[in-house]
Design an enzyme around this catalytic site. Structure first.
Site, PDB file in Angstrom:
ATOM      1  N   ASN A 118     -35.809  67.613  31.991  1.00 42.52           N
ATOM      2  CA  ASN A 118     -36.519  66.372  31.131  1.00 42.52           C
ATOM      3  C   ASN A 118     -38.477  66.859  31.512  1.00 42.52           C
ATOM      4  O   ASN A 118     -39.015  66.703  30.944  1.00 42.52           O
ATOM      5  CB  ASN A 118     -36.545  65.198  30.946  1.00 42.52           C
ATOM      6  CG  ASN A 118     -36.833  64.852  32.635  1.00 42.52           C
ATOM      7  OD1 ASN A 118     -35.939  65.176  33.500  1.00 42.52           O
ATOM      8  ND2 ASN A 118     -37.223  63.240  32.652  1.00 42.52           N
ATOM      9  N   GLU A 167     -39.299  60.165  47.603  1.00 43.96           N
ATOM     10  CA  GLU A 167     -40.182  60.564  47.946  1.00 43.96           C
ATOM     11  C   GLU A 167     -42.050  60.409  47.191  1.00 43.96           C
ATOM     12  O   GLU A 167     -42.114  59.066  46.740  1.00 43.96           O
ATOM     13  CB  GLU A 167     -40.236  61.726  46.762  1.00 43.96           C
ATOM     14  CG  GLU A 167     -38.420  62.067  47.508  1.00 43.96           C
ATOM     15  CD  GLU A 167     -38.742  63.311  47.573  1.00 43.96           C
ATOM     16  OE1 GLU A 167     -38.954  64.848  46.866  1.00 43.96           O
ATOM     17  OE2 GLU A 167     -37.442  64.233  46.864  1.00 43.96           O
ATOM     18  N   GLU A 173     -33.187  61.465  43.131  1.00 44.98           N
ATOM     19  CA  GLU A 173     -33.920  61.180  41.548  1.00 44.98           C
ATOM     20  C   GLU A 173     -33.127  60.790  41.328  1.00 44.98           C
ATOM     21  O   GLU A 173     -32.681  61.927  39.683  1.00 44.98           O
ATOM     22  CB  GLU A 173     -35.599  61.343  41.273  1.00 44.98           C
ATOM     23  CG  GLU A 173     -36.072  61.095  42.975  1.00 44.98           C
ATOM     24  CD  GLU A 173     -37.711  62.017  42.761  1.00 44.98           C
ATOM     25  OE1 GLU A 173     -37.494  62.400  41.150  1.00 44.98           O
ATOM     26  OE2 GLU A 173     -38.397  61.824  43.404  1.00 44.98           O
ATOM     27  N   CYS A 198     -37.442  59.556  32.882  1.00 44.00           N
ATOM     28  CA  CYS A 198     -36.009  58.638  33.620  1.00 44.00           C
ATOM     29  C   CYS A 198     -36.061  57.713  33.850  1.00 44.00           C
ATOM     30  O   CYS A 198     -35.794  56.259  34.320  1.00 44.00           O
ATOM     31  CB  CYS A 198     -35.614  59.525  34.670  1.00 44.00           C
ATOM     32  SG  CYS A 198     -37.531  59.686  35.851  1.00 44.00           S
TER      33      CYS A 198
HETATM   34  P1  NAD Z   1     -28.076  67.239  35.478  1.00 49.70           P
HETATM   35  O1  NAD Z   1     -27.571  66.248  36.452  1.00 49.70           O
HETATM   36  O2  NAD Z   1     -27.216  67.668  34.600  1.00 49.70           O
HETATM   37  O3  NAD Z   1     -28.325  68.062  36.189  1.00 49.70           O
HETATM   38  C1  NAD Z   1     -29.369  67.801  36.724  1.00 49.70           C
HETATM   39  C2  NAD Z   1     -29.661  69.666  37.686  1.00 49.70           C
HETATM   40  O4  NAD Z   1     -28.164  69.696  38.325  1.00 49.70           O
HETATM   41  C3  NAD Z   1     -29.350  71.013  36.812  1.00 49.70           C
HETATM   42  O5  NAD Z   1     -30.258  71.542  37.296  1.00 49.70           O
HETATM   43  C4  NAD Z   1     -28.027  71.476  36.545  1.00 49.70           C
HETATM   44  O6  NAD Z   1     -28.030  72.781  36.285  1.00 49.70           O
HETATM   45  C5  NAD Z   1     -27.516  70.932  38.128  1.00 49.70           C
HETATM   46  N1  NAD Z   1     -26.068  70.413  38.426  1.00 49.70           N
HETATM   47  C6  NAD Z   1     -25.472  69.995  37.700  1.00 49.70           C
HETATM   48  N2  NAD Z   1     -24.220  69.937  38.546  1.00 49.70           N
HETATM   49  C7  NAD Z   1     -23.696  70.588  39.466  1.00 49.70           C
HETATM   50  C8  NAD Z   1     -23.331  70.079  40.006  1.00 49.70           C
HETATM   51  N3  NAD Z   1     -22.411  70.413  40.613  1.00 49.70           N
HETATM   52  N4  NAD Z   1     -24.115  70.880  41.640  1.00 49.70           N
HETATM   53  C9  NAD Z   1     -25.562  71.252  41.649  1.00 49.70           C
HETATM   54  N5  NAD Z   1     -25.965  71.068  40.917  1.00 49.70           N
HETATM   55  C10 NAD Z   1     -25.486  70.854  39.916  1.00 49.70           C
HETATM   56  O7  NAD Z   1     -28.898  66.490  34.732  1.00 49.70           O
HETATM   57  P2  NAD Z   1     -30.060  66.516  33.895  1.00 49.70           P
HETATM   58  O8  NAD Z   1     -29.297  66.244  32.358  1.00 49.70           O
HETATM   59  O9  NAD Z   1     -30.645  68.189  33.518  1.00 49.70           O
HETATM   60  O10 NAD Z   1     -30.904  65.406  32.923  1.00 49.70           O
HETATM   61  C11 NAD Z   1     -30.671  64.413  33.263  1.00 49.70           C
HETATM   62  C12 NAD Z   1     -30.522  63.678  33.707  1.00 49.70           C
HETATM   63  O11 NAD Z   1     -31.147  63.095  34.924  1.00 49.70           O
HETATM   64  C13 NAD Z   1     -31.016  61.931  33.470  1.00 49.70           C
HETATM   65  O12 NAD Z   1     -29.801  61.258  33.814  1.00 49.70           O
HETATM   66  C14 NAD Z   1     -32.360  61.466  34.115  1.00 49.70           C
HETATM   67  O13 NAD Z   1     -32.069  60.171  33.992  1.00 49.70           O
HETATM   68  C15 NAD Z   1     -32.485  62.221  35.390  1.00 49.70           C
HETATM   69  N6  NAD Z   1     -33.739  62.259  35.822  1.00 49.70           N
HETATM   70  C16 NAD Z   1     -33.969  61.620  36.929  1.00 49.70           C
HETATM   71  C17 NAD Z   1     -34.908  61.063  37.244  1.00 49.70           C
HETATM   72  C18 NAD Z   1     -35.395  60.219  38.358  1.00 49.70           C
HETATM   73  O14 NAD Z   1     -36.827  60.848  39.496  1.00 49.70           O
HETATM   74  N7  NAD Z   1     -35.057  59.138  39.585  1.00 49.70           N
HETATM   75  C19 NAD Z   1     -36.098  62.263  36.901  1.00 49.70           C
HETATM   76  C20 NAD Z   1     -35.978  62.991  36.342  1.00 49.70           C
HETATM   77  C21 NAD Z   1     -34.525  63.334  35.448  1.00 49.70           C
HETATM   78  O1  6OD Z   2     -43.567  60.862  38.256  1.00 47.71           O
HETATM   79  C1  6OD Z   2     -42.840  62.172  39.682  1.00 47.71           C
HETATM   80  O2  6OD Z   2     -43.222  62.191  40.360  1.00 47.71           O
HETATM   81  C2  6OD Z   2     -41.669  62.069  38.410  1.00 47.71           C
HETATM   82  N1  6OD Z   2     -40.922  62.552  39.593  1.00 47.71           N
HETATM   83  C3  6OD Z   2     -41.341  61.415  37.193  1.00 47.71           C
HETATM   84  C4  6OD Z   2     -39.978  61.930  37.047  1.00 47.71           C
HETATM   85  C5  6OD Z   2     -39.510  61.237  35.739  1.00 47.71           C
HETATM   86  C6  6OD Z   2     -38.508  61.122  35.030  1.00 47.71           C
HETATM   87  O3  6OD Z   2     -38.473  61.799  34.294  1.00 47.71           O
END
Ligand code: NAD
Ligand code: 6OD
Length: 494
Positions: free
Chosen positions: A163, A475, A262, A296
């Site tokens: 994202n 972090e 995260e 997120c």
């Molecule tokens: P995802 O969990 O599908 O994938 C994230 C990464 O993990 C990718 O690089 C993927 O290839 C890898 N991955 C998937 N399964 C794995 C496994 N079993 N072992 C190792 N690696 C694996 O997430 P996404 O769809 O790429 O991103 C969207 C999600 O991320 C949403 O839920 C969003 O809320 C969350 N997000 C959270 C934050 C935060 O800071 N809290 C920030 C950005 C996104």
């Molecule tokens: O602002 C940041 O440092 C951060 N990690 C944002 C993440 C956003 C989630 O999608």
């Protein structure tokens, strides 16, 4: 306008970066533009052997000259990388836009800007960070001096999402490296380009082999799983879905690896009747629809105090219907595409489910029609629902699209209970002009981050992370430095 965003010339085939070399592999997959469904490039998928090579190279770097650099030297490297991103700013912009379909202005002011700021911030913070110092006196008067040393943790695996690709990866890589570690990064399979470009920047900056590695691939059965299971990894920093976090935690358990997670969110915005009305409407538009809701921190649940509820809905409907969706470089465009057709199918399944669950669709709920190649892309309409009970699936599960549900509330206690009634705990925003209320409400919200009268304003020195299903650890600033270093206490009898 019929602009098709393409990748910079060096990214016509997206290779891994391992042990200071760009490495192809026999297996490739397509990097597809979500703007029009066209293939942008072939991505070279790393197999287990290549992941192993990357981890071993990182280990040699940590145990070799890189691990013995001092923080001033490492800070220079981080600034050189930031300079390199600045020099190739337009290429990073093109890479982020091509992979994600997001508006140019967002990529410029958020993604690439933050890529640079992450390296500069941690370069400077690393230099001023210091440990603890305590003097101890034993009953016989003996004096003991205690001081703490920070040492590199070792080899860190970074697994990042699609994202905010460059932002998320550099948010991890910068503190990892300032602490003297080496890193193996696995960017999302959906967004491999800016990580590859970043590897070019590291290469051009002359950073020693093994310090920074990029392996491409998927999660289970691919590079992601191979990396998190690898016995040579000391810590895993992961950003992504909560379910993926659980799988990685299991993989990391065998090696008792440190983890920093995260994860997802089902964030709430709370608008009190005393809020600056127009500012609150603009704020909720941003917090629900920025990056097509694929942040997120986005608010998918909005609670509005009853006296202003109807007026708020009307204003949100009018503002949402005025949002421009389109090509990333169209003047005034606010929303580009979603990340992929597959993700759009997930978002649309929630649009359908909301109706089945009894929602009133205030606006949106479908797919825009352009009559050109964008119809082969992954665009959706920004959508507002009302009328769902808090127990509906659409109120519980993270959609990760441009959608919010707006509910009325009658009291502070009620809204706090409803905001907290979720398995997640990432972020909230509160809109009020009453300072006492802001101080009363914010400590009672079970989240890692609360904004008052703003959203997504970030000082990189502040802690970032969530509670419960939204993550493990924090972090940012010294929290990153703590996580990415080992601390040794030295006690000296004087
Ligand atoms: P995802 O969990 O599908 O994938 C994230 C990464 O993990 C990718 O690089 C993927 O290839 C890898 N991955 C998937 N399964 C794995 C496994 N079993 N072992 C190792 N690696 C694996 O997430 P996404 O769809 O790429 O991103 C969207 C999600 O991320 C949403 O839920 C969003 O809320 C969350 N997000 C959270 C934050 C935060 O800071 N809290 C920030 C950005 C996104
Ligand atoms: O602002 C940041 O440092 C951060 N990690 C944002 C993440 C956003 C989630 O999608």
């Amino acid at each position: 306008m019929s602009s098709v965003f393409s990748l910079p010339p060096t990214l016509s085939g997206l290779r891994n970066y391992v042990d200071g070399e760009f490495v192809e592999s026999s297996k490739t997959f397509d990097n597809v533009s979500p703007l029009n469904g066209r293939v942008l490039a072939k991505v070279h998928e790393a197999d287990e052997a290549l992941v192993d090579r990357a981890v071993r190279s990182a280990r040699r770097a940590v145990e070799g000259a890189w691990g013995r650099t001092n923080v001033q030297e490492r800070a220079k490297v981080l600034h050189a990388v930031a300079d390199g991103i600045e020099r190739r700013f337009d290429e990073f912009l093109a890479a982020e836009i091509a992979d994600t379909g997001r508006p140019l202005e967002q990529a410029r002011s958020l993604d690439v800007y933050r890529g640079i700021a992450n390296f500069r911030t941690f370069a400077d913070l690393g230099k001023v960070a210091h440990g603890d110092y305590f003097e101890t006196f034993l009953p016989d008067g003996t004096k003991l001096l205690n001081h703490t040393l920070r040492k590199p943790l070792g080899v860190v695996a970074s697994i990042s999402p699609w994202n905010l690709p460059l932002l998320s990866l550099t948010w991890k890589a910068a503190p990892v490296l300032i602490c003297g570690n080496a890193i193996v990064c696995k960017p999302s399979e959906e967004t491999p380009s800016s990580a590859t470009l970043l590897a070019e920047v590291f290469h051009e900056a002359g950073v020693p082999a093994g310090v920074f590695n990029v392996v491409h691939g998927f999660g289970p059965g691919s590079a992601g799983e191979a990396l998190t299971r690898h016995p040579g990894i000391d810590a895993v920093t992961f950003t992504g879905e909560s379910r993926t976090g659980a799988a990685i935690m299991k993989a990391a358990a065998d090696g008792v690896k440190d983890i920093s997670f995260e994860l997802g969110g089902k964030n709430a915005a709370v608008v009190f009747a005393d809020a600056d009305f127009d500012a609150a409407v603009e704020g909720v538009i941003r917090s629900s629809f920025t990056n097509s809701g694929q942040v997120c921190l986005c608010s998918e649940r909005v609670y509005v105090e009853r006296p202003i509820f109807d007026r708020f809905i009307a204003a949100m409907k009018a503002r949402t219907e005025a949002l421009k969706i389109g090509w990333p470089d169209e003047p005034g465009v606010f929303m580009g595409s979603l990340i992929s057709r597959e993700h759009r199918e997930k978002v649309l399944s929630y649009y359908r489910l909301a109706v089945e669950e009894g929602a009133t669709v205030v606006t949106g709920g479908g797919v825009p029609v352009f009559g050109d190649e964008r119809d082969d892309g992954a665009f959706v309409q920004p959508t507002i629902w009302t009328g769902l009970p808090d127990t509906a699936r659409c109120m519980i599960e993270e959609v990760f699209g441009p959608v919010c549900h707006i509910s009325p509330f009658d009291s502070e206690d009620e809204v706090i209970r409803r905001v907290n009634d979720t398995a997640y705990g990432l972020a909230s925003s509160v809109w009020t002009t009453n300072l006492s209320r802001a101080h009363r409400v914010t400590p009672r919200l079970s989240v890692g981050i609360v904004w008052v009268n703003t959203w997504f304003s970030r000082d990189l020195r502040t802690p970032f992370g969530g509670t419960r299903l939204s993550g493990i650890g924090r972090e940012g600033g010294r929290y990153s430095l703590d996580f990415y270093s080992e601390t040794t206490n030295v006690c000296i009898k004087v």
